[in-house]
Design a protein around this motif. Sequence first.
Motif, PDB file in Angstrom:
ATOM      1  N   MET A  10       0.802  -1.229   0.000  1.00  0.00           N
ATOM      2  CA  MET A  10       0.000   0.000   0.000  1.00  0.00           C
ATOM      3  C   MET A  10       0.834   1.279   0.000  1.00  0.00           C
ATOM      4  O   MET A  10       0.282   2.364   0.180  1.00  0.00           O
ATOM      5  CB  MET A  10      -0.932   0.008   1.223  1.00  0.00           C
ATOM      6  CG  MET A  10      -2.011  -1.048   1.222  1.00  0.00           C
ATOM      7  SD  MET A  10      -3.179  -0.854  -0.139  1.00  0.00           S
ATOM      8  CE  MET A  10      -3.928   0.725   0.258  1.00  0.00           C
ATOM      9  N   ALA A  11       2.146   1.186  -0.206  1.00  0.00           N
ATOM     10  CA  ALA A  11       2.971   2.403  -0.211  1.00  0.00           C
ATOM     11  C   ALA A  11       2.758   3.158  -1.521  1.00  0.00           C
ATOM     12  O   ALA A  11       3.082   2.646  -2.598  1.00  0.00           O
ATOM     13  CB  ALA A  11       4.447   2.048  -0.045  1.00  0.00           C
ATOM     14  N   PRO A  12       2.209   4.368  -1.496  1.00  0.00           N
ATOM     15  CA  PRO A  12       1.987   5.125  -2.730  1.00  0.00           C
ATOM     16  C   PRO A  12       3.310   5.495  -3.407  1.00  0.00           C
ATOM     17  O   PRO A  12       4.336   5.679  -2.747  1.00  0.00           O
ATOM     18  CB  PRO A  12       1.253   6.387  -2.254  1.00  0.00           C
ATOM     19  CG  PRO A  12       0.660   6.010  -0.926  1.00  0.00           C
ATOM     20  CD  PRO A  12       1.647   5.061  -0.318  1.00  0.00           C
ATOM     21  N   VAL A  13       3.288   5.597  -4.733  1.00  0.00           N
ATOM     22  CA  VAL A  13       4.436   6.069  -5.493  1.00  0.00           C
ATOM     23  C   VAL A  13       4.237   7.547  -5.811  1.00  0.00           C
ATOM     24  O   VAL A  13       3.136   7.984  -6.140  1.00  0.00           O
ATOM     25  CB  VAL A  13       4.642   5.262  -6.791  1.00  0.00           C
ATOM     26  CG1 VAL A  13       4.987   3.823  -6.470  1.00  0.00           C
ATOM     27  CG2 VAL A  13       3.394   5.327  -7.673  1.00  0.00           C
ATOM     28  N   LEU A  14       5.345   8.339  -5.687  1.00  0.00           N
ATOM     29  CA  LEU A  14       5.249   9.785  -5.870  1.00  0.00           C
ATOM     30  C   LEU A  14       6.051  10.305  -7.058  1.00  0.00           C
ATOM     31  O   LEU A  14       5.600  11.227  -7.749  1.00  0.00           O
ATOM     32  CB  LEU A  14       5.710  10.522  -4.601  1.00  0.00           C
ATOM     33  CG  LEU A  14       4.706  10.617  -3.467  1.00  0.00           C
ATOM     34  CD1 LEU A  14       4.684   9.326  -2.662  1.00  0.00           C
ATOM     35  CD2 LEU A  14       4.996  11.799  -2.570  1.00  0.00           C
ATOM     36  N   MET A  15       7.247   9.776  -7.266  1.00  0.00           N
ATOM     37  CA  MET A  15       8.056  10.276  -8.367  1.00  0.00           C
ATOM     38  C   MET A  15       9.142   9.277  -8.708  1.00  0.00           C
ATOM     39  O   MET A  15       9.537   8.455  -7.866  1.00  0.00           O
ATOM     40  CB  MET A  15       8.668  11.642  -8.035  1.00  0.00           C
ATOM     41  CG  MET A  15       9.628  11.644  -6.855  1.00  0.00           C
ATOM     42  SD  MET A  15      10.209  13.312  -6.403  1.00  0.00           S
ATOM     43  CE  MET A  15      11.088  13.785  -7.887  1.00  0.00           C
ATOM     44  N   GLN A  16       9.624   9.365  -9.950  1.00  0.00           N
ATOM     45  CA  GLN A  16      10.661   8.466 -10.412  1.00  0.00           C
ATOM     46  C   GLN A  16      12.001   9.023  -9.962  1.00  0.00           C
ATOM     47  O   GLN A  16      12.543   9.962 -10.553  1.00  0.00           O
ATOM     48  CB  GLN A  16      10.608   8.346 -11.935  1.00  0.00           C
ATOM     49  CG  GLN A  16      11.187   7.071 -12.473  1.00  0.00           C
ATOM     50  CD  GLN A  16      10.707   6.761 -13.872  1.00  0.00           C
ATOM     51  OE1 GLN A  16      10.155   7.624 -14.548  1.00  0.00           O
ATOM     52  NE2 GLN A  16      10.899   5.527 -14.313  1.00  0.00           N
ATOM     53  N   SER A  17      12.525   8.446  -8.884  1.00  0.00           N
ATOM     54  CA  SER A  17      13.764   8.939  -8.299  1.00  0.00           C
ATOM     55  C   SER A  17      14.309   7.910  -7.330  1.00  0.00           C
ATOM     56  O   SER A  17      13.553   7.225  -6.637  1.00  0.00           O
ATOM     57  CB  SER A  17      13.533  10.263  -7.568  1.00  0.00           C
ATOM     58  OG  SER A  17      14.700  10.676  -6.882  1.00  0.00           O
ATOM     59  N   GLU A  18      15.636   7.830  -7.283  1.00  0.00           N
ATOM     60  CA  GLU A  18      16.308   6.951  -6.323  1.00  0.00           C
ATOM     61  C   GLU A  18      16.821   7.728  -5.118  1.00  0.00           C
ATOM     62  O   GLU A  18      17.263   7.143  -4.136  1.00  0.00           O
ATOM     63  CB  GLU A  18      17.488   6.242  -6.997  1.00  0.00           C
ATOM     64  CG  GLU A  18      17.096   5.247  -8.085  1.00  0.00           C
ATOM     65  CD  GLU A  18      16.742   3.882  -7.528  1.00  0.00           C
ATOM     66  OE1 GLU A  18      16.641   3.753  -6.293  1.00  0.00           O
ATOM     67  OE2 GLU A  18      16.555   2.948  -8.336  1.00  0.00           O
ATOM     68  N   SER A  19      16.753   9.083  -5.193  1.00  0.00           N
ATOM     69  CA  SER A  19      17.402   9.879  -4.149  1.00  0.00           C
ATOM     70  C   SER A  19      16.505  10.921  -3.486  1.00  0.00           C
ATOM     71  O   SER A  19      16.873  11.480  -2.456  1.00  0.00           O
ATOM     72  CB  SER A  19      18.630  10.596  -4.740  1.00  0.00           C
ATOM     73  OG  SER A  19      18.244  11.442  -5.814  1.00  0.00           O
ATOM     74  N   ALA A  20      15.349  11.211  -4.055  1.00  0.00           N
ATOM     75  CA  ALA A  20      14.471  12.222  -3.458  1.00  0.00           C
ATOM     76  C   ALA A  20      13.978  11.758  -2.095  1.00  0.00           C
ATOM     77  O   ALA A  20      13.890  10.560  -1.812  1.00  0.00           O
ATOM     78  CB  ALA A  20      13.282  12.499  -4.376  1.00  0.00           C
ATOM     79  N   THR A  21      13.640  12.730  -1.222  1.00  0.00           N
ATOM     80  CA  THR A  21      13.174  12.410   0.128  1.00  0.00           C
ATOM     81  C   THR A  21      11.902  13.182   0.441  1.00  0.00           C
ATOM     82  O   THR A  21      11.612  14.220  -0.181  1.00  0.00           O
ATOM     83  CB  THR A  21      14.225  12.774   1.182  1.00  0.00           C
ATOM     84  OG1 THR A  21      14.397  14.202   1.210  1.00  0.00           O
ATOM     85  CG2 THR A  21      15.551  12.100   0.882  1.00  0.00           C
TER      86      THR A  21
END
Length: 439
Positions: free
Chosen positions: A176-187
């Motif tokens: 159930m963890a929503p996805v927000l953006m295509q990134s390996e480093s964003a916080t």
Amino acid sequence: MSETFNADRLTRLCDFLRQSPTPWHAAGNMASRLEQAGFQRLEEKANWQLTPGKRYYVTRNDSAIIAFQLPETQLTALRMIGAHTDSPGLHLKPNATQCSAGWLQLGVQVYGGVLLAPWFDRDLGLAGRVHVRHADGRLESVLLNIARPIAMVPSLAIHLDRDVNSGRPINPQTQMAPVLMQSESATLGELVAQWLEEQHGMRAVEVVDFELGFYDVQPPSLVGVKQELVASARLDNLLSCFIGLEALLACDGSQGALLVANDHEEVGSASACGAQGPFLADVLRRINAQVGGRGREEGSEESLIQLIQSSLMISCDNAHALHPNFRDKHDERHGPAINGGPVIKVNSSQRYATNSVTGALFRDVCREVDVPVQSFVTRADMGCGSTIGPITATELGVPTIDVGVPQWAMHSIRETAGSKDVEYLTRALVGFLNRAKLS
């Protein structure tokens, strides 16, 4: 019974629902309407100077609110309406940032009894409150509402799970963890800083803590060929908050009237601003100390007990409407119809606080204002939910009845109720607040 459809009220309802994604936003929006209507804000940390005939409100934790109208004469009874500002949902964990398969996701914890399946493939916004530290060391609490689609919980394709329509369990920790953006480093911290600058013009502030949750950004709407239905998130229980507020603002002010909207009902009400906490009792004690009582008992502990026992609480929380596709889930004689009027909720095990005395009085109020009334009892072979009604009755000893608007899909991300029932319950509550006698 007369048919009714108040278009202006339904517009106000949809605006309130859209602007209230969290309990803090809901309480703040209610406070704004109260102030526009001439209610005076009280602070719990300050001394109160109450005047007969005046109107006041007070908040706790910024997520629960109590508003009251004092009569011109001495206060000997209160007509009280109770509701709650919180709804089930997905709240962020403190260390929410996580990445998987090249995507930034945010870990969630389940708040209340969430119906999880409808959360998949929805356009999700994010809202709540954030506490920041300024460069001078000052702490500040601000509301945040990212009211645009920034996240989604994508479903797994049926080709990869052929048994999904057979009722596969959903794991909120792993699925159930929503996805927000295509990134390996964003916080999350970086995003919150960006949003704080965007909404509040804040720069160079430190995010100290937060309480944030996802919500569906699809706006409320009127549904049906004749717009018979209201569809929205958080109808349970912002619909009761709205109707209670409408009734308080519409009553004639001749009687002592009070509206309480607690927080944390969906997780048991055990908090300082929940129904099991002392918020309402504290306010009643302070009201009674200044304007309550009879004769020489004025303002005393004795008069407080007299005030409570002379009062009545209507706990408003939605009821399960008869579902056309699942009629077998209802007792055949106690399946409330949408747009059939407010529902009296009854449970012999005291999951609802209704008894024959309070039920008879509410039926009489509905008769006087020409509003149909229904009854709800769960099937004898099924469990029963509860409300703030039994908790408030237990904590205060106040005579209480549980009523509510019938709805479908309770605890879903999008719920449905009847557009006529909004007017029916409002009219019934106005009649209750204006009623000269509570016996």
